[in-house]
Design an enzyme around this catalytic site. Sequence first.
Site, PDB file in Angstrom:
ATOM      1  N   TYR A  52      57.731  33.449  59.777  1.00 37.51           N
ATOM      2  CA  TYR A  52      58.481  34.630  60.235  1.00 37.51           C
ATOM      3  C   TYR A  52      57.557  35.825  60.467  1.00 37.51           C
ATOM      4  CZ  TYR A  52      62.706  32.003  59.912  1.00 37.51           C
ATOM      5  OH  TYR A  52      63.659  31.051  60.156  1.00 37.51           O
ATOM      6  N   GLN A  87      72.312  34.493  69.031  1.00 38.99           N
ATOM      7  CA  GLN A  87      71.772  33.676  67.935  1.00 38.99           C
ATOM      8  C   GLN A  87      70.319  34.058  67.688  1.00 38.99           C
ATOM      9  OE1 GLN A  87      73.099  29.291  68.481  1.00 38.99           O
ATOM     10  NE2 GLN A  87      73.328  30.227  70.505  1.00 38.99           N
ATOM     11  N   ASN A  88      69.781  34.897  68.573  1.00 41.08           N
ATOM     12  CA  ASN A  88      68.356  35.239  68.484  1.00 41.08           C
ATOM     13  C   ASN A  88      68.117  36.314  67.444  1.00 41.08           C
ATOM     14  OD1 ASN A  88      68.183  33.487  70.592  1.00 41.08           O
ATOM     15  ND2 ASN A  88      67.982  35.065  72.168  1.00 41.08           N
ATOM     16  N   HIS A 105      72.623  35.263  63.565  1.00 43.80           N
ATOM     17  CA  HIS A 105      71.619  34.578  62.740  1.00 43.80           C
ATOM     18  C   HIS A 105      70.592  35.550  62.156  1.00 43.80           C
ATOM     19  CE1 HIS A 105      72.468  30.468  64.884  1.00 43.80           C
ATOM     20  NE2 HIS A 105      73.387  30.777  63.994  1.00 43.80           N
ATOM     21  N   CYS A 113      66.679  41.726  50.217  1.00 41.21           N
ATOM     22  CA  CYS A 113      66.239  41.592  48.826  1.00 41.21           C
ATOM     23  C   CYS A 113      67.230  40.704  48.077  1.00 41.21           C
ATOM     24  CB  CYS A 113      66.146  42.950  48.148  1.00 41.21           C
ATOM     25  SG  CYS A 113      65.710  42.811  46.405  1.00 41.21           S
ATOM     26  N   CYS A 132      60.580  45.496  46.923  1.00 36.80           N
ATOM     27  CA  CYS A 132      61.757  45.994  47.639  1.00 36.80           C
ATOM     28  C   CYS A 132      61.798  47.520  47.495  1.00 36.80           C
ATOM     29  CB  CYS A 132      62.995  45.360  47.022  1.00 36.80           C
ATOM     30  SG  CYS A 132      64.535  46.192  47.450  1.00 36.80           S
ATOM     31  N   THR A 172      71.309  28.435  75.513  1.00 38.24           N
ATOM     32  CA  THR A 172      71.414  27.814  74.179  1.00 38.24           C
ATOM     33  C   THR A 172      71.689  26.320  74.345  1.00 38.24           C
ATOM     34  OG1 THR A 172      72.619  27.790  72.070  1.00 38.24           O
ATOM     35  CG2 THR A 172      73.827  28.629  73.968  1.00 38.24           C
ATOM     36  N   SER A 173      71.093  25.529  73.443  1.00 35.84           N
ATOM     37  CA  SER A 173      71.201  24.070  73.567  1.00 35.84           C
ATOM     38  C   SER A 173      72.569  23.561  73.136  1.00 35.84           C
ATOM     39  CB  SER A 173      70.119  23.399  72.721  1.00 35.84           C
ATOM     40  OG  SER A 173      70.240  23.820  71.379  1.00 35.84           O
TER      41      SER A 173
HETATM   42  C1  BJW Z   1      66.554  28.313  79.207  1.00 34.87           C
HETATM   43  C2  BJW Z   1      65.334  28.800  79.580  1.00 34.87           C
HETATM   44  C3  BJW Z   1      65.371  29.779  80.566  1.00 34.87           C
HETATM   45  C4  BJW Z   1      64.918  27.367  78.119  1.00 34.87           C
HETATM   46  N1  BJW Z   1      66.526  30.140  81.073  1.00 34.87           N
HETATM   47  N2  BJW Z   1      67.724  28.633  79.662  1.00 34.87           N
HETATM   48  C5  BJW Z   1      77.042  18.246  61.494  1.00 34.87           C
HETATM   49  C6  BJW Z   1      77.943  18.598  62.476  1.00 34.87           C
HETATM   50  C7  BJW Z   1      78.246  19.935  62.730  1.00 34.87           C
HETATM   51  C8  BJW Z   1      77.627  20.947  62.012  1.00 34.87           C
HETATM   52  C9  BJW Z   1      76.726  20.575  61.030  1.00 34.87           C
HETATM   53  C10 BJW Z   1      76.436  19.261  60.772  1.00 34.87           C
HETATM   54  N3  BJW Z   1      75.516  19.234  59.777  1.00 34.87           N
HETATM   55  C11 BJW Z   1      75.211  20.504  59.428  1.00 34.87           C
HETATM   56  C12 BJW Z   1      75.953  21.342  60.188  1.00 34.87           C
HETATM   57  C13 BJW Z   1      75.926  22.804  60.158  1.00 34.87           C
HETATM   58  C14 BJW Z   1      74.636  23.371  60.704  1.00 34.87           C
HETATM   59  C15 BJW Z   1      74.355  22.746  62.068  1.00 34.87           C
HETATM   60  O1  BJW Z   1      74.857  23.179  63.094  1.00 34.87           O
HETATM   61  N4  BJW Z   1      73.499  21.752  62.121  1.00 34.87           N
HETATM   62  C16 BJW Z   1      73.209  21.069  63.386  1.00 34.87           C
HETATM   63  C17 BJW Z   1      71.744  20.745  63.429  1.00 34.87           C
HETATM   64  C18 BJW Z   1      74.131  19.892  63.524  1.00 34.87           C
HETATM   65  N5  BJW Z   1      74.887  24.803  60.851  1.00 34.87           N
HETATM   66  C19 BJW Z   1      74.686  25.642  59.849  1.00 34.87           C
HETATM   67  O2  BJW Z   1      74.250  25.282  58.773  1.00 34.87           O
HETATM   68  C20 BJW Z   1      75.106  27.074  60.081  1.00 34.87           C
HETATM   69  N6  BJW Z   1      75.948  27.503  59.027  1.00 34.87           N
HETATM   70  C21 BJW Z   1      77.159  26.968  58.820  1.00 34.87           C
HETATM   71  O3  BJW Z   1      77.617  26.080  59.533  1.00 34.87           O
HETATM   72  O4  BJW Z   1      77.827  27.538  57.762  1.00 34.87           O
HETATM   73  C22 BJW Z   1      79.147  27.059  57.490  1.00 34.87           C
HETATM   74  C23 BJW Z   1      80.171  28.055  57.967  1.00 34.87           C
HETATM   75  C24 BJW Z   1      80.145  28.512  59.262  1.00 34.87           C
HETATM   76  C25 BJW Z   1      81.095  29.411  59.714  1.00 34.87           C
HETATM   77  C26 BJW Z   1      82.064  29.873  58.857  1.00 34.87           C
HETATM   78  C27 BJW Z   1      82.075  29.432  57.540  1.00 34.87           C
HETATM   79  C28 BJW Z   1      81.119  28.513  57.103  1.00 34.87           C
HETATM   80  C29 BJW Z   1      73.902  27.995  60.106  1.00 34.87           C
HETATM   81  C30 BJW Z   1      73.023  27.754  61.283  1.00 34.87           C
HETATM   82  C31 BJW Z   1      71.783  28.642  61.211  1.00 34.87           C
HETATM   83  C32 BJW Z   1      70.808  28.344  62.324  1.00 34.87           C
HETATM   84  N7  BJW Z   1      69.605  29.028  62.063  1.00 34.87           N
HETATM   85  C33 BJW Z   1      68.539  29.012  63.073  1.00 34.87           C
HETATM   86  C34 BJW Z   1      67.328  29.787  62.503  1.00 34.87           C
HETATM   87  C35 BJW Z   1      67.631  31.283  62.491  1.00 34.87           C
HETATM   88  C36 BJW Z   1      66.443  32.092  62.194  1.00 34.87           C
HETATM   89  C37 BJW Z   1      65.334  31.851  63.184  1.00 34.87           C
HETATM   90  O5  BJW Z   1      65.461  32.214  64.351  1.00 34.87           O
HETATM   91  O6  BJW Z   1      64.318  31.291  62.757  1.00 34.87           O
HETATM   92  O7  BJW Z   1      68.983  29.612  64.286  1.00 34.87           O
HETATM   93  S1  BJW Z   1      68.069  27.355  63.586  1.00 34.87           S
HETATM   94  C38 BJW Z   1      67.812  27.767  65.291  1.00 34.87           C
HETATM   95  O8  BJW Z   1      68.792  27.127  66.143  1.00 34.87           O
HETATM   96  C39 BJW Z   1      68.100  29.278  65.383  1.00 34.87           C
HETATM   97  C40 BJW Z   1      68.806  29.374  66.689  1.00 34.87           C
HETATM   98  O9  BJW Z   1      69.535  30.590  66.754  1.00 34.87           O
HETATM   99  C41 BJW Z   1      69.651  28.142  66.708  1.00 34.87           C
HETATM  100  C42 BJW Z   1      70.122  27.722  68.082  1.00 34.87           C
HETATM  101  O10 BJW Z   1      69.052  27.435  68.920  1.00 34.87           O
HETATM  102  P1  BJW Z   1      69.155  27.828  70.466  1.00 34.87           P
HETATM  103  O11 BJW Z   1      69.164  29.296  70.601  1.00 34.87           O
HETATM  104  O12 BJW Z   1      70.246  27.071  71.112  1.00 34.87           O
HETATM  105  O13 BJW Z   1      67.707  27.350  70.990  1.00 34.87           O
HETATM  106  P2  BJW Z   1      67.258  25.905  71.493  1.00 34.87           P
HETATM  107  O14 BJW Z   1      65.767  25.904  71.459  1.00 34.87           O
HETATM  108  O15 BJW Z   1      67.948  24.830  70.783  1.00 34.87           O
HETATM  109  O16 BJW Z   1      67.765  25.823  72.998  1.00 34.87           O
HETATM  110  C43 BJW Z   1      67.226  26.630  74.016  1.00 34.87           C
HETATM  111  C44 BJW Z   1      68.018  26.365  75.294  1.00 34.87           C
HETATM  112  O17 BJW Z   1      67.583  27.262  76.280  1.00 34.87           O
HETATM  113  C45 BJW Z   1      67.826  24.948  75.867  1.00 34.87           C
HETATM  114  O18 BJW Z   1      69.095  24.418  76.252  1.00 34.87           O
HETATM  115  C46 BJW Z   1      66.951  25.157  77.109  1.00 34.87           C
HETATM  116  O19 BJW Z   1      67.278  24.275  78.186  1.00 34.87           O
HETATM  117  C47 BJW Z   1      67.347  26.569  77.483  1.00 34.87           C
HETATM  118  N8  BJW Z   1      66.296  27.311  78.175  1.00 34.87           N
HETATM  119  N9  BJW Z   1      64.347  28.125  78.821  1.00 34.87           N
HETATM  120  C48 BJW Z   1      67.692  29.575  80.620  1.00 34.87           C
HETATM  121  N10 BJW Z   1      64.212  30.298  81.029  1.00 34.87           N
HETATM  122 ZN    ZN Z   2      65.866  45.055  45.902  1.00 31.85          ZN
END
Ligand code: BJW
Ligand code: ZN
Length: 232
Positions: A52, A87-88, A105, A113, A132, A172-173
């Site tokens: 990070y 999500q960014n 996110h 903290c 902190c 987003t994917s």
């Molecule tokens: C372009 C381009 C250009 C390229 N122009 N396009 C089984 C089934 C369902 C769910 C789950 C499961 N097992 C576990 C879960 C839950 C889990 C989950 O979803 N897991 C999956 C892997 C299945 N989710 C969680 O744990 C979440 N919490 C949760 O569910 O809590 C329960 C709850 C929810 C709601 C209410 C009550 C309770 C938390 C998820 C946290 C994700 N965290 C991260 C890290 C954040 C910090 C950091 O940035 O480091 O978030 S992981 C990472 O993935 C990050 C992103 O925000 C997130 C999504 O990624 P994103 O943005 O889609 O990026 P990419 O790289 O995947 O895709 C990029 C896209 O852009 C591609 O399609 C390219 O084609 C495109 N692209 N260039 C236009 N120029």
């Molecule tokens: Zn503190």
Amino acid sequence: MKIVVLTGAGISAESGVPTFRDADGLWEGHSIEEVATPEGFESQPKLVQEFYDARREHLVGVQPNAAHIALAGLEEQLPDDLLVVTQNIDDLHERAGSRNVIHMHGELNSAWCRACDRRTHWTRTLVDFPPCPGCGATELRPDVVWFGEIPYQMDRILAAVAEADLFVSVGTSGAVYPAAGFVQQALRYGAKTLELNLDPSEGSVWFHESRLGPASVLVPSWVDDVLASQHL
Ligand code: BJW
Ligand code: ZN
């Protein structure tokens, strides 16, 4: 017309911010699970802080692109009707001028903290475990949402999705929930759904329309369409 735009890593790709699932979802050989889970942080805190810290430092040298700028321009025209849910963890929407943004996110420039629960604007490193500013404990971690943690402001997001006339997903994917499920929610409440992405996302079938290409081209062109339709 109420619009919710969900953005992901693809909108910042052309600013030079790497996406997650390009490069096989690896950071210097480490999987997303190693660096984006509470378990990963417990077992390798320095590695996670370094991941990070490197991204926070990289952010200083990048700029918003035409897609961020177009969304900020749309908000200027429709101040009460546009919500960006990102999500960014970068701050490129804000730097482009968007104000109505939810970081579901978390944010790179914020530290949380674990001792006193305070959140502090943070632009330095965390790997050295600094105290902190609130309580002095050396328990600061990135203020981001890892797998298994609950994303921020879900109530506000779900309420906005339920009210939306148009739901747009950009760069987003569709692989990570709950964000990946917003489109189905929007459909259930009767919204039109549009996807703007380089490749079809995993949830592509849920969109009425998918436009494929780079965000820096597709987003400004879609914004022009919206503004033209408003002036009819
Ligand atoms: C372009 C381009 C250009 C390229 N122009 N396009 C089984 C089934 C369902 C769910 C789950 C499961 N097992 C576990 C879960 C839950 C889990 C989950 O979803 N897991 C999956 C892997 C299945 N989710 C969680 O744990 C979440 N919490 C949760 O569910 O809590 C329960 C709850 C929810 C709601 C209410 C009550 C309770 C938390 C998820 C946290 C994700 N965290 C991260 C890290 C954040 C910090 C950091 O940035 O480091 O978030 S992981 C990472 O993935 C990050 C992103 O925000 C997130 C999504 O990624 P994103 O943005 O889609 O990026 P990419 O790289 O995947 O895709 C990029 C896209 O852009 C591609 O399609 C390219 O084609 C495109 N692209 N260039 C236009 N120029
Ligand atoms: Zn503190």
